[in-house]
Motif scaffolding. Structure first.
Motif, PDB file in Angstrom:
ATOM      1  N   LEU A 127      -0.325 -12.774   1.673  1.00 40.47           N
ATOM      2  CA  LEU A 127       0.748 -13.742   1.472  1.00 40.47           C
ATOM      3  C   LEU A 127       1.760 -13.334   0.393  1.00 40.47           C
ATOM      4  N   LEU A 169       5.797 -16.422   8.187  1.00 38.49           N
ATOM      5  CA  LEU A 169       4.480 -17.036   8.062  1.00 38.49           C
ATOM      6  C   LEU A 169       3.859 -17.304   9.426  1.00 38.49           C
ATOM      7  N   ILE A 180       0.366 -22.675  11.978  1.00 39.11           N
ATOM      8  CA  ILE A 180       1.143 -23.263  10.891  1.00 39.11           C
ATOM      9  C   ILE A 180       1.505 -24.702  11.217  1.00 39.11           C
ATOM     10  N   VAL A 189      -0.830 -23.591   6.488  1.00 40.49           N
ATOM     11  CA  VAL A 189      -1.502 -22.644   7.371  1.00 40.49           C
ATOM     12  C   VAL A 189      -2.972 -23.032   7.430  1.00 40.49           C
TER      13      VAL A 189
END
Length: 281
Positions: A127, A169, A180, A189
């Motif tokens: 991330l 993402l 998501i 998430v």
């Protein structure tokens, strides 16, 4: 309250008549508590405990259904104390955390939930790189144990950062078999397969509900609204309540009644309790 049509008024009247068999489902953030920059400070509306207790006397059960971890929502909402009072009145308060992955009730006073989903740890390791690439390295990352939420609210241009991050993402989550959940300047998430709509359907079945009201404010509540619509087709009295804000308005098109934030939600619930009590008198 603003009904979206004359049908909305009729649905409210039908729900009042079916109150004793009705389950009340409520989101937490933006519905029972105001949206704030620091998620750890999103305390429940000060009038909520009193309103929920009065409402519990008139309905079958009340359930808070949230994306937050159950323990966090319990603490921020003071819901264990509220649950004690509702239990003393012979009714039940449920809390479903992390979109239904966790469960607590005023009868069974412990949080029951699964292990973190496979892939979440590796997602979190990757991330920071994705955040840097989207020029959002300072986004607030909230570890919820079973999920992770990336908040852009504190960034200089939160909406622009949200739009930059969303596709990246989505790709990263897909590579780790996660999904998501976009929200109001937050992207969550989590594992696939569990959502608020499933909780609504299961509650209605388990409690043999004759009515169902759900109040929410964000995209994560769409499945709950759809589940309530399905219950309506089965013959239940239903009401979909949008807790509206300037930031998010897509639920308005699906709602039977629109209110202004947590103040408006509690005003509606207060009125529902009073109308149901008056009908019984």
């Amino acid at each position: 309250m603003d009904f979206t049509s004359s049908a909305g008024e009729q649905k409210y009247a039908a729900l009042v008549r079916a109150a004793a068999e009705t389950v009340i489902g409520l989101d937490f953030d933006g519905t029972l508590s105001p949206i704030v920059e620091d998620p750890s400070q999103a305390h429940i509306h000060p009038d909520a405990g009193e309103v929920l207790l009065a409402l519990a006397a008139q309905v079958s059960a009340i359930a808070v259904i949230t994306g937050r971890p159950a323990r966090q929502a319990l603490d921020l909402g003071g819901l264990e104390e509220v649950g004690n009072a509702i239990g003393d009145a012979g009714k039940e308060l449920y809390l479903f955390g992390q979109y239904g992955n966790e469960r607590w009730s005023s009868t069974n006073r412990r949080v029951i939930g699964p292990r973190p989903p496979a892939g979440l740890a590796s997602f979190e390791r990757e991330l920071p790189r994705v955040l840097r690439r989207a020029d959002a390295a300072d986004a607030h990352v909230e570890d919820k144990v079973l999920s992770v939420a990336i908040h852009t609210r504190r960034l200089p241009e939160p909406e622009a950062a949200f739009r930059r991050l969303l596709p990246d993402l989505e790709d990263l989550a897909a590579r780790h078999d996660l999904v998501i959940e976009p929200g109001r300047q937050v992207i969550e998430v989590r594992s696939a397969g569990v959502h608020k709509g499933q909780v609504v359907a299961r509650l209605a079945e388990d409690l043999r509900a004759g009515g169902f009201l759900f109040a929410g404010d964000d995209l994560g509540d769409i499945e709950a609204f759809e589940a309530v619509a399905a219950l309506e087709k089965q013959g239940l009295a239903t009401l979909r309540v949008c807790s509206a804000s300037d930031e998010e308005s897509r639920l308005k098109d699906l709602a039977d009644v629109v209110v202004s934030g947590p103040d408006g939600v509690l005003d509606l619930l207060r009125q529902l309790a009073a109308d149901a009590a008056g009908l019984r008198a």
